[in-house]
Design an enzyme around this catalytic site. Structure first.
Site, short mmCIF file in Angstrom:
data_model
loop_
_atom_site.label_atom_id
_atom_site.label_comp_id
_atom_site.label_asym_id
_atom_site.label_seq_id
_atom_site.Cartn_x
_atom_site.Cartn_y
_atom_site.Cartn_z
N TYR A 26 3.57 -4.27 -11.12
CA TYR A 26 4.09 -2.97 -11.52
C TYR A 26 3.97 -2.04 -10.30
CZ TYR A 26 4.69 1.25 -14.34
OH TYR A 26 5.15 2.42 -14.85
N ASN A 45 2.56 0.62 -9.43
CA ASN A 45 1.30 1.23 -8.96
C ASN A 45 0.32 0.21 -8.39
OD1 ASN A 45 0.43 0.02 -11.35
ND2 ASN A 45 -0.88 1.73 -11.94
N LYS A 46 0.65 -1.08 -8.43
CA LYS A 46 -0.25 -2.11 -7.89
C LYS A 46 -0.15 -2.15 -6.37
CE LYS A 46 -0.85 -3.53 -12.21
NZ LYS A 46 -2.00 -3.71 -13.05
N GLN A 47 -1.01 -2.96 -5.75
CA GLN A 47 -1.03 -3.02 -4.28
C GLN A 47 0.34 -3.38 -3.74
OE1 GLN A 47 -3.46 -3.99 -6.25
NE2 GLN A 47 -5.46 -4.02 -5.23
#
Ligand SMILES: *Cc1c(COP(=O)(O)O)cnc(C)c1O
Length: 379
Positions: free
Chosen positions: A181, A183-185
């Protein structure tokens, strides 16, 4: 206000990702094409695993792991109340029983001793999470699983690129799941990826993500399956993001270090705790989550967050404990008070704006706003 709003998170996309998407769009394979395998190989290699299976979300990946390990009705899965809801939902999907135990306050990950105390003859698996990217205790979980003959599913959705000693996140237990998603790294828009060394788990996940198909004919279905496939468009983004992973993780460590420095005076004044993180110099940061000192109440935390939002500073309260979500209380008969460490911490956490392009001036603005908001609580 003279400065721009500061978002909570922001993806790091370059022209290379955009070019990769355009190339797929101009090809004849938008799905089930060559970008999937390339992305799977890159992530599996990073996790030190033989096989990677791309899916359309982290949640889908966790669900397939539960099914591949034949976890179902009557089976107990020990997991954490301090996580994103998907960790528990994937167990409920198969009518197995999530058994919560409390977390270790120094890492926010499951307390290994509490896991051992919760093992019963019905326990089939342990499902721990690398909370906020912290890899603490995963060696201990692996040892407990081995000793008691249990499966271990690693929810490493927040830990891509992290390490514990020389072991990469994703390398513990039977299988691990990453998520992408925005907002992940790294991101693929939406997406997830299962990693494992087991051929059986690989074969089952490959079949179940693709409508339960066997290996041969398109309309032969060997088992109950799903459409959990990732498209080549998403995989192409992920492939480029994986090539840039070290640069992205370094940028996130730089942002975390700026906060560590700026917030140290507030720590010295006993106002808050910095995020716990194992091997800070090599860590994979998912979010930067501070914790207010115990004398602040949950209402104080809400007031501080309101102040930050008024200053157009993005923030969030990771996580509302899973055992206090209304439908979980109804389904599993849990209640507030059941897991005191989780509740004490969850009532006081604030995720601050965190992304690769974070600037020193933004960190200064966030720190000043925090300081004022904490003063205003009068504690
Ligand atoms: C992000 C995340 C997931 C999966 O999320 P999706 O939105 O389904 O990709 C699962 N577990 C944890 C702990 C997560 O942070």
């Amino acid at each position: 206000m003279t400065r721009d709003p500061i978002p909570l998170s922001s993806q790091d996309i370059t022209q290379a990702e955009i070019d990769a998407v355009v190339a797929v769009m101009k090809s004849d394979r938008l799905s089930l094409g060559p970008r999937i395998g390339a992305f799977e190989e890159a992530v599996a290699a990073r996790a030190g695993r033989k096989y990677g299976m791309a899916v359309n979300s982290g949640t889908s990946g966790l669900h397939l792991c539960v099914r591949a390990l034949d976890i179902g009705e009557g089976d107990e899965v020990i997991t954490t109340p301090f996580s994103f809801i998907a960790t528990t939902n994937c167990v409920l999907f198969e009518r197995a029983t999530p058994v919560f135990v409390d977390i270790d306050p120094d890492s926010y990950n499951l307390d290994p001793a509490a896991i051992e105390a919760a093992i019963t003859p019905r326990t089939k698996a342990i499902l721990p999470v690398e909370v906020f990217g912290n890899t603490a205790h995963f060696d201990a979980y692996e040892q407990i699983a081995r000793q008691h003959g249990l499966h271990l599913i690693e929810d490493c959705c927040e830990a891509l690129g992290g390490v514990l000693g020389d072991r990469p996140a994703g390398s513990f237990g039977d299988c691990g799941v990453f998520a992408f998603y925005p907002n992940k790294q790294i991101t693929t828009g939406e997406g997830g990826l299962i990693v494992t060394d087991s051929e059986d788990i690989r074969d089952l996940c490959v079949s179940m993500r693709n409508q339960g198909r066997g290996t041969d004919a398109w309309l032969e279905h060997a088992r109950l399956g799903y459409n959990y496939r990732m498209s080549d468009i998403n995989a192409a983004v992920g492939e480029v993001q994986m090539r840039r992973l070290d640069e992205i993780l370094a940028g996130r460590r730089r942002a975390a270090a700026m906060y560590d420095d700026a917030l140290q005076p507030l720590v010295d004044d006993g106002l808050l705790h910095l995020p716990p993180m194992t091997q800070r110099e090599a860590a994979s940061w998912f979010v930067y989550v501070i914790r207010l000192a115990d004398r602040f109440t949950q209402a104080d935390r809400e007031a501080v967050m309101d102040h930050l939002k008024k200053e157009q500073i993005g923030c969030n309260c990771y996580f509302t404990p899973i055992h206090t979500q209304p439908y979980i209380m109804e389904t599993l008969n849990t209640k507030p008070g059941d897991f005191p460490v989780t509740e004490r911490i969850a009532a006081r956490t604030i995720a601050l704006p965190f992304f690769v392009a974070l600037q020193q001036e933004q960190v200064t603005s966030v720190t000043e706003a925090l300081q004022i908001a904490l003063q205003e609580t009068g504690r």
